[in-house]
Scaffold this active site. Structure first.
Site, PDB file in Angstrom:
ATOM      1  N   GLU A 199      32.212  30.719  19.032  1.00 50.77           N
ATOM      2  CA  GLU A 199      32.280  31.886  18.534  1.00 50.77           C
ATOM      3  C   GLU A 199      30.734  32.534  18.796  1.00 50.77           C
ATOM      4  O   GLU A 199      29.481  31.684  18.001  1.00 50.77           O
ATOM      5  CB  GLU A 199      33.168  32.276  17.097  1.00 50.77           C
ATOM      6  CG  GLU A 199      32.356  31.242  16.270  1.00 50.77           C
ATOM      7  CD  GLU A 199      32.254  31.917  14.886  1.00 50.77           C
ATOM      8  OE1 GLU A 199      32.329  32.657  14.340  1.00 50.77           O
ATOM      9  OE2 GLU A 199      32.974  30.806  13.899  1.00 50.77           O
ATOM     10  N   ASP A 249      42.690  34.643  11.295  1.00 52.91           N
ATOM     11  CA  ASP A 249      42.253  34.004  12.473  1.00 52.91           C
ATOM     12  C   ASP A 249      43.186  33.062  12.385  1.00 52.91           C
ATOM     13  O   ASP A 249      44.225  32.518  13.386  1.00 52.91           O
ATOM     14  CB  ASP A 249      41.077  33.353  11.728  1.00 52.91           C
ATOM     15  CG  ASP A 249      39.964  33.584  11.693  1.00 52.91           C
ATOM     16  OD1 ASP A 249      39.531  35.138  12.291  1.00 52.91           O
ATOM     17  OD2 ASP A 249      38.654  33.344  11.080  1.00 52.91           O
ATOM     18  N   LYS A 273      36.732  27.322   5.700  1.00 56.16           N
ATOM     19  CA  LYS A 273      35.815  27.777   4.654  1.00 56.16           C
ATOM     20  C   LYS A 273      36.094  27.307   3.171  1.00 56.16           C
ATOM     21  O   LYS A 273      36.938  28.013   3.027  1.00 56.16           O
ATOM     22  CB  LYS A 273      35.317  29.022   4.833  1.00 56.16           C
ATOM     23  CG  LYS A 273      34.370  29.039   5.792  1.00 56.16           C
ATOM     24  CD  LYS A 273      34.013  30.121   6.115  1.00 56.16           C
ATOM     25  CE  LYS A 273      35.098  31.035   6.932  1.00 56.16           C
ATOM     26  NZ  LYS A 273      34.662  32.597   7.645  1.00 56.16           N
TER      27      LYS A 273
HETATM   28  N1  PSU Z   1      32.906  30.457   9.720  1.00 53.45           N
HETATM   29  C1  PSU Z   1      30.931  29.640   9.752  1.00 53.45           C
HETATM   30  N2  PSU Z   1      30.035  30.879   9.343  1.00 53.45           N
HETATM   31  C2  PSU Z   1      31.126  31.656   9.363  1.00 53.45           C
HETATM   32  C3  PSU Z   1      32.283  32.146  10.034  1.00 53.45           C
HETATM   33  C4  PSU Z   1      32.929  31.045   9.545  1.00 53.45           C
HETATM   34  O1  PSU Z   1      30.737  28.224   9.475  1.00 53.45           O
HETATM   35  O2  PSU Z   1      30.023  33.519   9.573  1.00 53.45           O
HETATM   36  C5  PSU Z   1      32.856  33.197  10.510  1.00 53.45           C
HETATM   37  C6  PSU Z   1      33.712  33.377  11.720  1.00 53.45           C
HETATM   38  O3  PSU Z   1      33.758  34.145  12.519  1.00 53.45           O
HETATM   39  C7  PSU Z   1      35.788  32.940  10.350  1.00 53.45           C
HETATM   40  C8  PSU Z   1      35.711  34.645   9.982  1.00 53.45           C
HETATM   41  O4  PSU Z   1      36.068  33.994  12.047  1.00 53.45           O
HETATM   42  O5  PSU Z   1      34.090  33.992   9.719  1.00 53.45           O
HETATM   43  C9  PSU Z   1      36.087  35.049   9.006  1.00 53.45           C
HETATM   44  O6  PSU Z   1      35.910  36.447   8.265  1.00 53.45           O
HETATM   45  P1  PSU Z   1      37.715  37.062   7.544  1.00 53.45           P
HETATM   46  O7  PSU Z   1      37.308  35.577   6.449  1.00 53.45           O
HETATM   47  O8  PSU Z   1      36.689  38.125   7.715  1.00 53.45           O
HETATM   48  O9  PSU Z   1      38.343  36.591   8.555  1.00 53.45           O
END
Ligand code: PSU
Ligand code: MN
Length: 299
Positions: A26, A141, A158
């Site tokens: 990604e 996701d 995370k």
């Molecule tokens: N994992 C990491 N760093 C990131 C992300 C994931 O170590 O920056 C990113 C991924 O691209 C994931 C996104 O899809 O954060 C999720 O964001 P949100 O919670 O806004 O969906």
């Protein structure tokens, strides 16, 4: 989809055609997850690790409205430079194509593009999930994992998220969660979460066999392979609690939400830990890339 919409880099296209191993990566982690210049170094390093593992890397992004699988070094640079690069999730894909945006793709939109390109394995750091707090804020996701047949190698969700709620969500929607050489769900910067996995696996071959079985059963959901951060980079639990509590409180005070929230929290934790979270993040990304290459070779 024609070549003007979905552009697969020649090296990636020929690997897919001849059934050679390919690993998708990604780009949100490059553009919004890590600071410069560590972001570009890590992106290149992950690609190199995948090559060393005998697979072809396909970093995914949207460039001038084109869905790209496999980026040139200039394109990687552009995403890492820190200009006005959008964070493109599933809901933004059609907008990005129609309006010719350039942006980084999240886990969700990367999965969607990887599937269109015919890629079966994807490596990332931590997936998005159910955020803490009352809203509820659920990352795109999760639903993308629930509807796409692909292997996703990650270190769990995370740590900033509501991990028990995220674990429940995956269970409800039938996403199988494997522990790669571990007995519980990793928690991103930490090797332990106290949450269960569905089964432990100790080799790429085991993952490949479960994936093939899913295919045979026509199950079109992701197979989530979770691998813990290498031990020497794990954050001590006291420090983790400190940086997490402070980052979450700061986000609440500043009223940060929506797509800004995840990058904000990651950045806060990096500052508060004086870079320890970054070292953990890079170590787990590299480790996941290595495992993903082995799995791609096994399927
Ligand atoms: N994992 C990491 N760093 C990131 C992300 C994931 O170590 O920056 C990113 C991924 O691209 C994931 C996104 O899809 O954060 C999720 O964001 P949100 O919670 O806004 O969906
Ligand atoms: Mn969100």
């Amino acid at each position: 989809m024609n070549e003007d919409t979905l552009y697969i880099a020649p090296e990636v296209a020929s690997a897919i055609e001849s059934n050679k191993p390919v690993v998708a990566l990604e780009s949100t982690v490059i553009a919004h997850g890590l600071p410069r210049p560590l972001n570009l170094e890590t992106a290149r390093r992950m690609e190199a690790i995948i090559r060393e593992g005998g697979a072809t890397p396909a970093t995914i992004a949207i460039i001038d409205g084109k869905l790209c699988a496999g980026l040139t070094d200039d394109q990687l640079n552009l995403l890492a430079e820190g200009g006005d690069v959008k964070k493109i999730s599933t809901r933004d894909v059609a907008l990005a194509v129609a309006r010719q945006w350039t942006g980084a793709t999240t886990v969700a939109s990367t999965i969607w593009i990887a599937r269109k390109a015919g890629i079966k394995v994807f490596a990332t750091g931590g997936i998005g999930g159910v955020h803490r707090g009352a809203l509820p804020d659920v990352s795109a996701d999760l639903p993308e994992l629930a509807r796409s047949r692909i292997i996703v190698v990650c270190s769990g969700a995370k740590i900033v998220l509501d991990l028990p709620a995220t674990r429940e969500w995956l269970e409800t929607h039938g996403v199988t969660v494997l522990g790669y050489e571990c007995d519980e769900l990793p928690a991103f910067y930490s090797r332990k979460s106290g949450l269960p996995i569905d089964a432990r696996v100790d080799s790429p071959g085991e993952v490949a066999e479960i994936f093939r079985t899913q295919q045979r059963l026509e199950i079109s959901r992701a197979l989530l392979v979770t691998a813990p951060v290498p031990g020497e980079f794990e954050l001590p639990s006291e420090q983790l609690k400190f940086v997490l509590d402070n980052a979450l409180a700061d986000a609440a005070r500043k009223n940060i939400g929506g797509r800004e929230l995840t990058p904000f929290l990651l950045n806060e934790m990096a500052q508060l830990s004086r870079g320890n979270t970054l070292r953990a993040n890079v170590a787990l990304l590299e480790n996941n890339a290595r495992i993903a290459a082995q799995i791609a070779a096994a399927i």
